[in-house]
Design an enzyme around this catalytic site. Structure first.
Site, PDB file in Angstrom:
ATOM      1  N   ASP A 139       3.634  -3.811   1.086  1.00 30.24           N
ATOM      2  CA  ASP A 139       2.334  -4.081   1.695  1.00 30.24           C
ATOM      3  C   ASP A 139       2.483  -5.048   2.871  1.00 30.24           C
ATOM      4  O   ASP A 139       1.852  -4.888   3.916  1.00 30.24           O
ATOM      5  CB  ASP A 139       1.327  -4.604   0.666  1.00 30.24           C
ATOM      6  N   TYR A 177       8.553  11.347  -6.357  1.00 32.68           N
ATOM      7  CA  TYR A 177       8.421  12.749  -5.952  1.00 32.68           C
ATOM      8  C   TYR A 177       9.235  13.684  -6.847  1.00 32.68           C
ATOM      9  O   TYR A 177       8.975  14.889  -6.896  1.00 32.68           O
ATOM     10  CB  TYR A 177       8.862  12.944  -4.508  1.00 32.68           C
ATOM     11  N   LYS A 191       8.616  -3.084  -3.907  1.00 31.90           N
ATOM     12  CA  LYS A 191       7.464  -3.690  -4.593  1.00 31.90           C
ATOM     13  C   LYS A 191       7.985  -4.339  -5.881  1.00 31.90           C
ATOM     14  O   LYS A 191       7.523  -4.057  -6.991  1.00 31.90           O
ATOM     15  CB  LYS A 191       6.400  -2.618  -4.876  1.00 31.90           C
ATOM     16  N   ASP A 198       5.496   7.142   8.895  1.00 29.12           N
ATOM     17  CA  ASP A 198       4.337   7.729   9.567  1.00 29.12           C
ATOM     18  C   ASP A 198       3.487   6.640  10.221  1.00 29.12           C
ATOM     19  O   ASP A 198       2.950   6.819  11.318  1.00 29.12           O
ATOM     20  CB  ASP A 198       3.491   8.538   8.570  1.00 29.12           C
ATOM     21  N   ASP A 229       8.210   7.322   3.175  1.00 30.99           N
ATOM     22  CA  ASP A 229       7.327   8.373   3.664  1.00 30.99           C
ATOM     23  C   ASP A 229       6.130   7.762   4.383  1.00 30.99           C
ATOM     24  O   ASP A 229       5.745   8.182   5.482  1.00 30.99           O
ATOM     25  CB  ASP A 229       6.863   9.221   2.477  1.00 30.99           C
TER      26      ASP A 229
END
Length: 327
Positions: free
Chosen positions: A222, A142, A190, A250, A246
């Site tokens: 994942d 970001y 990851k 959610d 993020d």
């Protein structure tokens, strides 16, 4: 105790839910003999409309002068639906995090007995869930440079970058939290693909030696996304980088049955910000149907984390639970 609170209600349902949180804070001040002063400032789409800047200098100054910040939500369809918009409300959120040094986002995820039937997940899977996510907030893809589009507009690029210092400061918070919980940290990354994730693993593994009472394990993002749905009770403290955090927080919101239930704290170098994790939900604005519990629980986190008011924070949490149990 006297404290100054900056109030950034923002867009959409932000002002509505923030107003309810302020009502609760005012009652807490009366009952426990505190003096809270509030100063409002613009952020997001409403700030763009008024000043052309989603995080104006005036708002930054209000935040810098406050002891803590209570934030609502950012976003508006007129910007969401315009991919060529030069200025966006979300830029204000990123600017606020960077300028105020809000480096760690803390999101508790709990199941509530009264809400078990409305979760899309089976009750026997989610009952008893209680974990917290520590998400690094000012690094990663970001914020990395370079970023942009090629001259012909047919290629785009974003850079993900991290330093060991950025990783260590949020990781320390996660390990310290685990010491007061079930003593387990799960690093979500990851590392089989990304160099930044491998740096995270190396750095966190070294840091873990300073916390011998805390168990550390590793999980690819994942796999973590699947496990959070399959068996959320397995998690205690989840530590992760900006974008992964993020997404999985959610995802985890479905456990509680409502995105409107989840509060969060963004821990800063000198002051911290508190907000419900939901967006601005403009379709509901002005209809008096938005769930204010996420904002109210964020106010409870503000009292605990920034002001050390444990009893007051606990009282708010218990009141929210009672309200839910009463339907």
């Amino acid at each position: 105790m006297k404290k100054n609170i900056a109030v950034l209600s923002g867009d959409g349902i932000g002002p509505e839910v923030t107003a309810q949180a302020l009502k609760v804070l005012k009652v807490v001040a009366e009952v426990y003999g505190h003096e809270f002063t509030y100063k409002e400032a613009l952020v997001g789409a409403c700030a763009i409309d008024a000043t052309g800047n989603p995080f104006p200098e005036e708002t930054e100054l209000v935040c810098q002068q406050a002891d803590a910040i209570l934030f609502g939500a950012i976003g508006h369809p007129k910007y969401d639906n315009d991919p060529k918009a030069k200025v966006r409300p979300e830029q204000g959120l990123l600017a606020m995090r960077k300028k105020l040094g809000l480096f760690a986002n803390v999101r508790p995820v709990k199941s509530y007995k009264a809400l078990l039937p409305i979760s899309p997940l089976k009750e026997e899977i989610i009952d008893g869930t209680d974990f917290v996510v520590f998400r690094e907030l000012t690094g990663g893809i970001y914020f990395g440079q370079p970023r942009g589009r090629s001259e012909d507009g047919k290629n785009a690029f974003d850079t993900c970058t991290y330093s060991t210092d950025e990783i260590i400061r949020v990781s320390k918070l996660a390990f310290e939290a685990a010491q007061n919980r079930r003593k387990k940290v799960t690093l979500v990354d990851k590392a089989n693909v990304l160099a930044t994730s491998r740096l995270w693993r190396e750095t966190v593994k070294e840091l873990a030696a300073e916390y011998p009472d805390v168990e550390l394990d590793f999980m690819f993002v994942d796999n973590a996304a699947m496990k959070i749905i399959q068996n959320p009770r397995d998690f205690d403290v989840v530590l992760t980088e900006n974008m992964f955090g993020d997404i999985i927080t959610d995802e985890a919101s479905v456990i509680s049955g409502s995105l409107g239930m989840l509060p969060s704290a963004s821990i800063g170098l000198s002051r911290s910000l508190y907000e419900p994790i939901h967006g601005s939900y403009p379709q509901a604005a002005g209809k008096n149907i938005a769930n204010p519990f996420g904002a109210i629980l964020s106010a409870a986190m503000l009292l605990e984390y920034s002001f050390g008011m444990i009893e007051e924070s606990k009282a708010i949490n218990e009141a929210v639970m009672q309200a839910m149990n009463e339907g």
